[in-house]
Scaffold this motif. Structure first.
Motif, PDB file in Angstrom:
ATOM      1  N   LEU A  16       0.844  -1.185   0.000  1.00 44.06           N
ATOM      2  CA  LEU A  16       0.000   0.000   0.000  1.00 44.06           C
ATOM      3  C   LEU A  16       0.886   1.244   0.000  1.00 44.06           C
ATOM      4  O   LEU A  16       1.579   1.529   0.983  1.00 44.06           O
ATOM      5  CB  LEU A  16      -0.920  -0.007   1.227  1.00 44.06           C
ATOM      6  N   LEU A  24       1.214   5.238   0.065  1.00 45.13           N
ATOM      7  CA  LEU A  24       0.427   6.336   0.607  1.00 45.13           C
ATOM      8  C   LEU A  24       1.106   7.678   0.345  1.00 45.13           C
ATOM      9  O   LEU A  24       2.340   7.776   0.351  1.00 45.13           O
ATOM     10  CB  LEU A  24       0.241   6.159   2.119  1.00 45.13           C
ATOM     11  N   LEU A  67      -5.494  -3.992   6.209  1.00 43.72           N
ATOM     12  CA  LEU A  67      -5.471  -2.950   5.188  1.00 43.72           C
ATOM     13  C   LEU A  67      -6.583  -1.928   5.402  1.00 43.72           C
ATOM     14  O   LEU A  67      -6.374  -0.728   5.216  1.00 43.72           O
ATOM     15  CB  LEU A  67      -5.604  -3.579   3.796  1.00 43.72           C
ATOM     16  N   ARG A 124      -5.852   2.023   5.669  1.00 45.27           N
ATOM     17  CA  ARG A 124      -6.497   2.988   4.766  1.00 45.27           C
ATOM     18  C   ARG A 124      -7.427   3.912   5.545  1.00 45.27           C
ATOM     19  O   ARG A 124      -7.435   5.126   5.351  1.00 45.27           O
ATOM     20  CB  ARG A 124      -7.308   2.255   3.692  1.00 45.27           C
ATOM     21  N   GLY A 157      -7.339   8.055   6.190  1.00 47.05           N
ATOM     22  CA  GLY A 157      -8.377   8.842   5.548  1.00 47.05           C
ATOM     23  C   GLY A 157      -9.241   9.596   6.527  1.00 47.05           C
ATOM     24  O   GLY A 157      -9.639  10.741   6.283  1.00 47.05           O
ATOM     25  N   THR A 193      -3.209  10.748   5.370  1.00 46.66           N
ATOM     26  CA  THR A 193      -2.629  10.101   4.194  1.00 46.66           C
ATOM     27  C   THR A 193      -3.719   9.719   3.212  1.00 46.66           C
ATOM     28  O   THR A 193      -4.903   9.635   3.576  1.00 46.66           O
ATOM     29  CB  THR A 193      -1.844   8.831   4.581  1.00 46.66           C
ATOM     30  N   PRO A 221      -4.236   6.829  -0.205  1.00 55.28           N
ATOM     31  CA  PRO A 221      -3.627   5.792  -1.038  1.00 55.28           C
ATOM     32  C   PRO A 221      -3.387   6.309  -2.455  1.00 55.28           C
ATOM     33  O   PRO A 221      -4.234   6.995  -3.034  1.00 55.28           O
ATOM     34  CB  PRO A 221      -4.671   4.675  -1.038  1.00 55.28           C
ATOM     35  N   GLU A 262      -2.040   0.528  -4.820  1.00 51.56           N
ATOM     36  CA  GLU A 262      -2.128  -0.679  -3.993  1.00 51.56           C
ATOM     37  C   GLU A 262      -1.965  -1.902  -4.867  1.00 51.56           C
ATOM     38  O   GLU A 262      -2.583  -2.007  -5.933  1.00 51.56           O
ATOM     39  CB  GLU A 262      -3.453  -0.740  -3.241  1.00 51.56           C
TER      40      GLU A 262
END
Length: 467
Positions: free
Chosen positions: A44, A46, A154, A158, A162, A167, A169, A172
């Motif tokens: 992932l 970011l 995950l 995420r 958010g 951060t 994404p 991914e």
């Protein structure tokens, strides 16, 4: 058995004993010194949108970051964190510290594409979104015992970023081990890994360096981790504190594999090759599909050898200078020449080892299918090294993208090299057999150069990077 070759004493190699390093395993991020057996993985990338909130998020993530210590009970997931140069800058690391990182890391992989041979369809303008653009600041690598546990972790990563607008994404990639430990081309993969001094991992014959007495020794810790003695007997060049110990450079590349094209080529050309398609494929790679090295058995695969950890990697190229068993252009010989002599100074190859930790991605192409189904599949290539330039870039730019060090002129690695229209591979024999022109089996979809710090450095970043 017929065709087997035992490791003889390499010539011109000094006898040397490497003392195990006193490694601070609790400060080293996991999956560097010990390979994981988790079947599922995700990568992932970011972007940092708010530095203060990102530091708070990093603080919350730190308890989930696995270390290099051995586990009494394996966790359901393991998290590792690495940063691009733009990511360290986004975290307000001082200019003085940033300037201590080497040029190749600060420039980034995309800027060095021509040097690496990433041209044509592999050039950065064709890469997947979010890669090579400077947007990717942080790479969170997550391994899991299954897809459910992986997805749960995950979602947390995420969602936390958010929710607080810390951060976002930008890319991914999921990955999944294939049955039998094979890659998409059908070869048993991940066999040859360097035995690292002091890691606590039991070395197998052939994993280390030739010791000059017919056996093997561990590779010095400093070839892979900063702050430890390397093969030259000193400390490797490292970034300034707190990145001067227990950290490593991480190379991340997404490699699309055209499985159908490889199968068609091996089948079509194999009809003309005296040994047939299976031997032709083995000559291109340097091993039979089950992992049996051609150096140990050039005539046929040996399941009893391939299934023996103490024999599958215990071989030398020194007794095969003409490449009659394993061609000089074979993939495994180009990326790890071992003690091969002639065009190589065997004493220098030990400065170019890397630790590989990649995973296949995408579903398997059904057995026997030779037409592309349009599904994306390939390999997430990950490696660790103390010097991107001396280790990864030497292998990629000078050994894969250029055949001159092997006496092969401009011929590239036939399996993973980026063809330029007139490449070839020579399979020595009486007479030799030529493969030309070189087709494209692998295309780069993107990549990043990253730094994976030790845990103390991670805590320093979370606390404000010295501010």
């Amino acid at each position: 058995m017929a065709g087997q070759v035992r490791l003889g004493r390499p010539r011109n190699l000094p006898r040397r004993t490497v003392q195990p390093a006193d490694i601070d395993l609790a400060d080293i991020q996991g999956n560097v010194l010990r390979g994981y057996t988790f079947p599922s993985a995700a990568y992932l990338f970011l972007r940092i949108d708010d530095v203060d909130r990102a530091r708070a998020l990093l603080t919350r993530a730190l308890p989930h970051v696995a270390t290099a210590q051995s586990w009494q009970t394996a966790p359901t997931t393991a998290v590792q964190i690495a940063f691009t140069y733009s990511g360290l800058r986004a975290l307000d690391v001082s200019e003085e510290i940033l300037a201590s990182f080497p040029d190749e890391f600060r420039e980034g992989m995309a800027a060095r594409a021509e040097h690496l041979g990433d041209r044509g369809p592999s050039a950065p303008e064709h890469w997947d979104a979010g890669l090579g653009t400077g947007e990717a600041h942080v790479l969170a690598t997550v391994h899991g015992v299954d897809e459910e546990q992986l997805e749960q972790r995950l979602v947390e990563l995420r969602g936390l970023g958010g929710e607080v607008r810390a951060t976002a994404p930008v890319h991914e990639q999921r990955a999944q081990a294939l049955p039998g430990g094979r890659d998409h081309f059908g070869f048993y993969d991940g066999i040859a890994q360097p035995a690292v001094a002091g890691s606590g991992v039991r070395p197998r014959p052939g994993d280390g360096q030739p010791d000059g007495a017919g056996g093997w020794r561990d590779v010095c810790t400093g070839e892979f981790l900063h702050g430890y003695v390397d093969e030259d007997g000193g400390l490797p060049a490292a970034p300034a504190a707190p990145f001067d110990r227990n950290g490593t450079f991480e190379v991340w590349r997404k490699l699309h594999m055209d499985v159908a094209a490889f199968r068609r080529y091996v089948s079509d050309r194999g009809r003309l090759y005296p040994g047939g398609p299976d031997l032709l494929a083995a000559k291109i790679v340097g091993r039979w599909r089950d992992g049996t090295p051609l150096e140990r058995s050039p005539e046929c695969p040996l399941p009893e050898l391939a299934g023996d950890p103490d024999r599958i990697n215990d071989f030398s190229f020194a007794a095969d200078p003409a490449g009659l068993r394993c061609p000089a252009g074979a993939h495994i010989r180009r990326v790890n020449p071992r003690d091969a002599e002639g065009f190589f100074d065997a004493r220098l190859t030990n400065r170019h080892r890397i630790i590989r930790r990649g995973r296949p991605y995408g579903p398997e192409l059904p057995e026997g299918v030779t037409e592309d189904d349009g599904v994306e599949r390939g390999l997430v290539f990950v490696c660790f090294n103390a010097s991107i330039w001396r280790q990864f870039e030497t292998i990629q730019a000078l050994w894969i993208d250029d055949g001159d060090p092997f006496g092969l002129g401009a011929d590239k690695d036939f399996l993973v090299g980026q063809p330029d229209g007139d490449g070839k591979m020579t399979i020595p024999g009486r007479p030799p057999f030529f493969l030309k022109p070189q087709p494209r089996f692998v295309t780069v979809r993107g990549g990043e150069y990253l730094y994976r710090p030790g845990l103390r450095a991670l805590r320093w970043l979370a606390a404000g990077a010295g501010s």
